[in-house]
Scaffold this motif. Structure first.
Motif, PDB file in Angstrom:
ATOM      1  N   ILE A 173      -6.134  12.129  -5.460  1.00  0.00           N
ATOM      2  CA  ILE A 173      -4.735  11.679  -5.305  1.00  0.00           C
ATOM      3  C   ILE A 173      -4.504  11.262  -3.849  1.00  0.00           C
ATOM      4  N   GLU A 174      -4.970  12.111  -2.927  1.00  0.00           N
ATOM      5  CA  GLU A 174      -4.786  11.820  -1.490  1.00  0.00           C
ATOM      6  C   GLU A 174      -5.516  10.537  -1.119  1.00  0.00           C
ATOM      7  N   ALA A 175      -6.735  10.380  -1.640  1.00  0.00           N
ATOM      8  CA  ALA A 175      -7.524   9.192  -1.317  1.00  0.00           C
ATOM      9  C   ALA A 175      -6.828   7.938  -1.841  1.00  0.00           C
ATOM     10  N   GLU A 176      -6.279   8.046  -3.042  1.00  0.00           N
ATOM     11  CA  GLU A 176      -5.577   6.919  -3.651  1.00  0.00           C
ATOM     12  C   GLU A 176      -4.354   6.531  -2.811  1.00  0.00           C
ATOM     13  N   LYS A 177      -3.633   7.570  -2.343  1.00  0.00           N
ATOM     14  CA  LYS A 177      -2.443   7.304  -1.513  1.00  0.00           C
ATOM     15  C   LYS A 177      -2.849   6.594  -0.235  1.00  0.00           C
ATOM     16  N   ASP A 178      -3.930   7.055   0.357  1.00  0.00           N
ATOM     17  CA  ASP A 178      -4.377   6.467   1.619  1.00  0.00           C
ATOM     18  C   ASP A 178      -4.834   5.027   1.440  1.00  0.00           C
ATOM     19  N   LYS A 179      -5.376   4.743   0.235  1.00  0.00           N
ATOM     20  CA  LYS A 179      -5.830   3.384  -0.042  1.00  0.00           C
ATOM     21  C   LYS A 179      -4.655   2.412   0.034  1.00  0.00           C
ATOM     22  N   HIS A 180      -3.470   2.909  -0.396  1.00  0.00           N
ATOM     23  CA  HIS A 180      -2.293   2.039  -0.408  1.00  0.00           C
ATOM     24  C   HIS A 180      -1.477   2.140   0.869  1.00  0.00           C
ATOM     25  N   PRO A 223      -1.870   1.356   4.705  1.00  0.00           N
ATOM     26  CA  PRO A 223      -2.784   0.768   5.682  1.00  0.00           C
ATOM     27  C   PRO A 223      -2.987   1.643   6.913  1.00  0.00           C
ATOM     28  N   THR A 224      -1.960   2.356   7.330  1.00  0.00           N
ATOM     29  CA  THR A 224      -2.085   3.150   8.552  1.00  0.00           C
ATOM     30  C   THR A 224      -2.957   4.377   8.351  1.00  0.00           C
ATOM     31  N   LYS A 225      -3.035   4.856   7.080  1.00  0.00           N
ATOM     32  CA  LYS A 225      -3.764   6.103   6.848  1.00  0.00           C
ATOM     33  C   LYS A 225      -5.169   5.855   6.312  1.00  0.00           C
ATOM     34  N   SER A 226      -5.508   4.596   6.077  1.00  0.00           N
ATOM     35  CA  SER A 226      -6.751   4.277   5.378  1.00  0.00           C
ATOM     36  C   SER A 226      -8.000   4.881   6.033  1.00  0.00           C
ATOM     37  N   ILE A 227      -8.814   5.526   5.215  1.00  0.00           N
ATOM     38  CA  ILE A 227     -10.063   6.103   5.708  1.00  0.00           C
ATOM     39  C   ILE A 227     -11.168   5.571   4.805  1.00  0.00           C
ATOM     40  N   SER A 228     -12.160   4.944   5.374  1.00  0.00           N
ATOM     41  CA  SER A 228     -13.192   4.392   4.506  1.00  0.00           C
ATOM     42  C   SER A 228     -14.108   5.510   4.027  1.00  0.00           C
ATOM     43  N   PRO A 229     -14.635   5.397   2.798  1.00  0.00           N
ATOM     44  CA  PRO A 229     -15.479   6.461   2.253  1.00  0.00           C
ATOM     45  C   PRO A 229     -16.682   6.739   3.154  1.00  0.00           C
ATOM     46  N   SER A 230     -17.149   5.697   3.869  1.00  0.00           N
ATOM     47  CA  SER A 230     -18.312   5.915   4.722  1.00  0.00           C
ATOM     48  C   SER A 230     -17.952   6.774   5.934  1.00  0.00           C
ATOM     49  N   GLN A 231     -16.670   6.781   6.265  1.00  0.00           N
ATOM     50  CA  GLN A 231     -16.274   7.586   7.422  1.00  0.00           C
ATOM     51  C   GLN A 231     -16.252   9.071   7.079  1.00  0.00           C
ATOM     52  N   GLN A 232     -15.890   9.354   5.846  1.00  0.00           N
ATOM     53  CA  GLN A 232     -15.714  10.749   5.496  1.00  0.00           C
ATOM     54  C   GLN A 232     -15.971  10.958   4.008  1.00  0.00           C
ATOM     55  N   LYS A 233     -16.764  11.945   3.677  1.00  0.00           N
ATOM     56  CA  LYS A 233     -17.027  12.219   2.272  1.00  0.00           C
ATOM     57  C   LYS A 233     -15.806  12.878   1.659  1.00  0.00           C
ATOM     58  N   ILE A 234     -15.694  12.753   0.325  1.00  0.00           N
ATOM     59  CA  ILE A 234     -14.464  13.225  -0.299  1.00  0.00           C
ATOM     60  C   ILE A 234     -14.242  14.731  -0.124  1.00  0.00           C
ATOM     61  N   ASP A 235     -15.328  15.515  -0.168  1.00  0.00           N
ATOM     62  CA  ASP A 235     -15.119  16.968  -0.039  1.00  0.00           C
ATOM     63  C   ASP A 235     -14.753  17.345   1.380  1.00  0.00           C
ATOM     64  N   GLU A 236     -15.324  16.628   2.362  1.00  0.00           N
ATOM     65  CA  GLU A 236     -14.927  16.905   3.752  1.00  0.00           C
ATOM     66  C   GLU A 236     -13.468  16.484   3.910  1.00  0.00           C
ATOM     67  N   TYR A 237     -13.190  15.324   3.300  1.00  0.00           N
ATOM     68  CA  TYR A 237     -11.849  14.758   3.365  1.00  0.00           C
ATOM     69  C   TYR A 237     -10.843  15.775   2.834  1.00  0.00           C
ATOM     70  N   PHE A 238     -11.180  16.330   1.655  1.00  0.00           N
ATOM     71  CA  PHE A 238     -10.280  17.318   1.072  1.00  0.00           C
ATOM     72  C   PHE A 238     -10.115  18.511   1.985  1.00  0.00           C
ATOM     73  N   GLY A 239     -11.221  18.978   2.486  1.00  0.00           N
ATOM     74  CA  GLY A 239     -11.199  20.174   3.322  1.00  0.00           C
ATOM     75  C   GLY A 239     -10.324  20.008   4.541  1.00  0.00           C
ATOM     76  N   THR A 240     -10.305  18.803   5.112  1.00  0.00           N
ATOM     77  CA  THR A 240      -9.525  18.629   6.327  1.00  0.00           C
ATOM     78  C   THR A 240      -8.100  18.204   6.051  1.00  0.00           C
ATOM     79  N   ARG A 241      -7.891  17.482   4.922  1.00  0.00           N
ATOM     80  CA  ARG A 241      -6.573  16.931   4.686  1.00  0.00           C
ATOM     81  C   ARG A 241      -5.655  17.830   3.879  1.00  0.00           C
ATOM     82  N   SER A 242      -6.237  18.577   2.973  1.00  0.00           N
ATOM     83  CA  SER A 242      -5.361  19.342   2.087  1.00  0.00           C
ATOM     84  C   SER A 242      -4.688  20.470   2.843  1.00  0.00           C
TER      85      SER A 242
END
Ligand code: SF4
Length: 395
Positions: free
Chosen positions: A131-138, A140-159
């Motif tokens: 859900i967070e990744a989808e929101k960030d996709k839409h 532009p200011t929050k966009s994080i490319s998948p290559s920058q951060q894996k989804i589980d790391e992403y979750f761990g830091t963002r949630s």
């Protein structure tokens, strides 16, 4: 009778609309219409009675249920609001609360409901990350490319939360709350497709009502007027004394201090003081809103992952659960359409041919005109097809 369902069944002196009234027609509006006309409300089936027993057991795991005598309807409402205040404090202290009543105004109508469970535990971290990744996709200011951060790391830091949240080291403004609805089933299977729709809408509506209370946008006087309450009538002394005597009142700072390892309970004197300072519905509602704001300081403190858990009625074993994402647009569209039926702006709709299985278990099937019409239409189509085939004009 040309009155709308709203005028007929949910206008003073009849009770206001409930979340159940809005979501049950998602199964079949005609069935709900028959239920209201025949019984005035949804009849309690043996399965529903078993469901209530399960809910009571679950509630007792979190709260101590104590009978309270009330003398006035304002006392009775004071008790409802006090229960919400204590429910929110319980959540902050223990990370879990059950049977939290909520009120709101939807499409100009007062509505109430009871949320089965609120907790700080995310039921599906992966879905939340998506859900967070989808929101960030839409965004532009929050966009994080998948290559920058894996989804589980992403979750761990963002949630704001995860299943291993340490309640006592996380201040309330960093915690996220998740809603669960508990359904008892007579069959050992989970509902699929359209059969899950009422539960889906129910949880989304609860989330929306909870967010409105936390944002203090629910007009208390509209609620009190609908229930014919005088919000400035003082609570009776007997009521204040009885509530203050309870051994399980949490104090107002319960769960706010991250250092607190022990639940701060109110002394009898503290509880009396608190109730005397808020000794009518207007003042107690304000205290409740203060508790909502403390517990849910911003809209993103309410998780968008919603969960329905299914329990087998006969032995109370857990059948499984389903998680899904909150979808505001779908909820708004559904509620607006449903309210059109309630206001009599459109006719009720029955089930379509593909969902005919619902009619097989419907108590109104014998007399249902919608079903008869659909059957006649189907027979007519069949005859037409046969006719075309026999004259060789079929495709
Ligand atoms: S018979 Fe089918 S269409 Fe008619 S009320 Fe029952 S479920 Fe709805």
């Amino acid at each position: 009778d040309s009155r709308s369902p709203l005028e007929r069944f949910r206008t003073t002196p009849k009770k206001p609309l409930s979340v159940t009234d809005i979501v049950s027609p998602a199964w079949c509006e005609i069935q709900y219409w028959y239920t209201l006309t025949k019984h005035g409300r949804k009849l309690r089936t043996p399965a529903m009675k078993q469901g209530s027993a399960v809910h009571r057991i679950l509630e007792e795991q979190v709260h101590t249920i104590v009978p309270i005598t009330v003398q006035t309807k304002e006392d009775s409402w004071g008790l409802k609001i006090w229960n919400v205040i204590q429910g929110l404090r319980t959540l902050r202290v223990t990370g879990l609360t059950r049977e939290l009543e909520v009120w709101g105004v939807v499409e100009g109508q007062v509505i109430n409901g009871i949320i089965d469970e609120l907790s700080y535990t995310c039921p599906d971290p992966q879905l939340e990350a998506e859900i967070e990744a989808e929101k960030d996709k839409h965004s532009p200011t929050k966009s994080i490319s998948p290559s920058q951060q894996k989804i589980d790391e992403y979750f761990g830091t963002r949630s704001r939360n995860s299943t291993n949240l340490n309640l006592y080291q996380t201040p309330p403004e960093k915690r996220k709350i998740y809603l669960t609805d508990i359904k008892t089933r007579s069959r050992p299977s989970l509902p699929k497709g359209v059969a899950f729709r009422p539960t889906l809408m129910q949880l989304m509506l609860y989330r929306s009502l909870l967010a409105s209370l936390a944002a203090n946008t629910v007009p208390a006087n509209t609620i009190f007027a609908r229930y014919d309450l005088n919000p400035s009538t003082p609570f009776t002394d007997a009521f204040i004394a009885e509530i203050s005597n309870l051994e399980f009142n949490f104090s107002d700072d319960a769960g706010l201090n991250s250092e607190d390892r022990f639940a701060p309970m109110s002394s009898q004197g503290d509880a009396i003081n608190e109730l005397q300072q808020h000794n009518n519905l207007t003042l107690l509602w304000q205290l409740m809103i203060q508790e909502f704001v403390r517990t849910i300081p911003s809209a993103d403190c309410i998780g968008e992952v919603l969960r329905a858990e299914f329990i087998l009625a006969r032995d109370q074993s857990v059948l499984g659960s389903k998680c899904f994402a909150y979808d505001e647009d779908a909820l708004t569209k559904y509620v607006q359409d449903e309210m059109k039926w309630w206001r009599g702006e459109r006719k009720p709709r029955g089930v379509e041919v593909e969902e005919a299985y619902k009619c097989r278990v419907c108590e109104f099937a014998e007399d249902c005109t919608w079903r008869k019409e659909k059957m006649e239409e189907a027979i007519g189509r069949q005859r037409e097809r046969r006719g075309r085939l026999s004259t060789g004009s079929g495709v």
